[in-house]
Design a protein around this motif. Structure first.
Motif, short mmCIF file in Angstrom:
data_model
loop_
_atom_site.label_atom_id
_atom_site.label_comp_id
_atom_site.label_asym_id
_atom_site.label_seq_id
_atom_site.Cartn_x
_atom_site.Cartn_y
_atom_site.Cartn_z
N LYS A 180 0.81 -1.22 0.00
CA LYS A 180 0.00 0.00 0.00
C LYS A 180 0.84 1.27 0.00
O LYS A 180 0.34 2.35 -0.34
CB LYS A 180 -0.98 0.00 1.16
N ASP A 181 2.11 1.17 0.31
CA ASP A 181 3.00 2.34 0.31
C ASP A 181 3.81 2.47 -0.99
O ASP A 181 4.76 3.24 -1.05
CB ASP A 181 3.95 2.28 1.50
N TRP A 182 3.40 1.78 -2.05
CA TRP A 182 4.17 1.80 -3.30
C TRP A 182 4.34 3.21 -3.85
O TRP A 182 5.36 3.52 -4.48
CB TRP A 182 3.52 0.89 -4.35
N LEU A 183 3.40 4.06 -3.61
CA LEU A 183 3.44 5.43 -4.16
C LEU A 183 4.64 6.24 -3.65
O LEU A 183 5.12 7.14 -4.32
CB LEU A 183 2.15 6.17 -3.81
N PHE A 184 5.12 5.89 -2.45
CA PHE A 184 6.21 6.66 -1.85
C PHE A 184 7.57 6.37 -2.48
O PHE A 184 8.56 7.00 -2.11
CB PHE A 184 6.21 6.49 -0.33
N ALA A 185 7.61 5.49 -3.46
CA ALA A 185 8.82 5.35 -4.27
C ALA A 185 8.88 6.47 -5.32
O ALA A 185 9.94 6.74 -5.88
CB ALA A 185 8.84 3.99 -4.97
N TYR A 186 7.73 7.12 -5.56
CA TYR A 186 7.64 8.15 -6.59
C TYR A 186 7.33 9.55 -6.03
O TYR A 186 7.75 10.54 -6.61
CB TYR A 186 6.53 7.77 -7.60
N TRP A 187 6.59 9.59 -4.95
CA TRP A 187 6.22 10.87 -4.32
C TRP A 187 6.68 10.90 -2.88
O TRP A 187 6.60 9.89 -2.17
CB TRP A 187 4.70 11.04 -4.28
N SER A 188 7.11 12.06 -2.43
CA SER A 188 7.34 12.23 -1.00
C SER A 188 5.97 12.32 -0.33
O SER A 188 4.97 12.73 -0.96
CB SER A 188 8.14 13.51 -0.73
N ARG A 189 5.91 11.93 0.90
CA ARG A 189 4.66 12.02 1.67
C ARG A 189 4.18 13.47 1.71
O ARG A 189 2.99 13.76 1.59
CB ARG A 189 4.87 11.47 3.08
N GLU A 190 5.12 14.39 1.83
CA GLU A 190 4.79 15.82 1.92
C GLU A 190 4.09 16.32 0.65
O GLU A 190 3.23 17.19 0.72
CB GLU A 190 6.04 16.66 2.18
N THR A 191 4.45 15.78 -0.49
CA THR A 191 3.81 16.18 -1.74
C THR A 191 2.50 15.45 -1.96
O THR A 191 1.49 16.07 -2.31
CB THR A 191 4.77 15.92 -2.93
N LEU A 192 2.50 14.14 -1.76
CA LEU A 192 1.33 13.33 -2.08
C LEU A 192 0.14 13.61 -1.15
O LEU A 192 -1.01 13.53 -1.56
CB LEU A 192 1.68 11.85 -2.05
N MET A 193 0.41 13.95 0.08
CA MET A 193 -0.66 14.11 1.05
C MET A 193 -1.16 15.55 1.17
O MET A 193 -1.74 15.94 2.17
CB MET A 193 -0.21 13.59 2.43
N THR A 194 -1.00 16.32 0.12
CA THR A 194 -1.47 17.71 0.13
C THR A 194 -2.86 17.81 -0.48
O THR A 194 -3.25 16.97 -1.31
CB THR A 194 -0.52 18.62 -0.68
N PRO A 195 -3.60 18.84 -0.09
CA PRO A 195 -4.89 19.08 -0.76
C PRO A 195 -4.73 19.25 -2.27
O PRO A 195 -5.59 18.80 -3.04
CB PRO A 195 -5.41 20.37 -0.10
N SER A 196 -3.64 19.85 -2.70
CA SER A 196 -3.41 20.04 -4.15
C SER A 196 -3.33 18.71 -4.88
O SER A 196 -3.90 18.56 -5.96
CB SER A 196 -2.13 20.84 -4.38
N ALA A 197 -2.62 17.73 -4.31
CA ALA A 197 -2.49 16.42 -4.93
C ALA A 197 -3.81 15.65 -4.86
O ALA A 197 -4.08 14.81 -5.71
CB ALA A 197 -1.37 15.62 -4.27
#
Length: 140
Positions: A109-126
């Motif tokens: 379930k954490d596969w996305l963090f190979a491509y995005w930092s948590r700080e970027t992915l977990m923003t309202p913008s994303a």
């Protein structure tokens, strides 16, 4: 997960009758694969956002800047699921595709963090719109 289980999952999701507790990481991918393989009438990239929002609301969820539908995660997941399908035989079943996907890095379930930092992915913008990966590009 069997083909019959994936079929039931996909149908329940589409009908907004799937229990919220069953809408897991694996269920998201199983549903996406089922739609891609069994529902040619559905344009997953165009239709899935509305389907997820509708489903979330049907189980009492809210699609907001902090919960519910997430555009970047949805688009990335659909891209990777479709990419995986290109590596499998044309007559692959949903169950076999699901098994291959879950055995790949996408099964984590954490596969996305190979491509995005948590700080970027977990923003309202994303959550609201596509944000390109900030750590590594998604495979083409």
């Amino acid at each position: 997960m069997t083909d019959d289980e994936i079929d039931a999952l996909g149908k329940d999701f589409c009908a907004c009758t799937l229990a919220k507790a069953r809408w897991t990481h694996g269920a998201h991918f199983a549903t996406a694969l089922w739609l891609m393989l069994r529902r040619p009438d559905v344009d997953t990239e165009a239709d899935m956002p509305g389907m997820i929002r509708r489903y979330n609301e049907s189980v009492g969820g809210v699609n907001s800047d902090s919960s519910g539908y997430h555009e970047t995660i949805t688009r990335a997941s659909l891209h990777m699921a479709r990419r995986l399908l290109t590596t499998l035989p044309g007559d692959v079943t949903p169950a076999d595709a699901y098994e291959a996907l879950m055995a790949s890095p996408l099964g984590d379930k954490d596969w996305l963090f190979a491509y995005w930092s948590r700080e970027t992915l977990m923003t309202p913008s994303a959550r609201r719109a596509w944000i390109a990966p900030d750590l590594a590009p998604l495979p083409a």
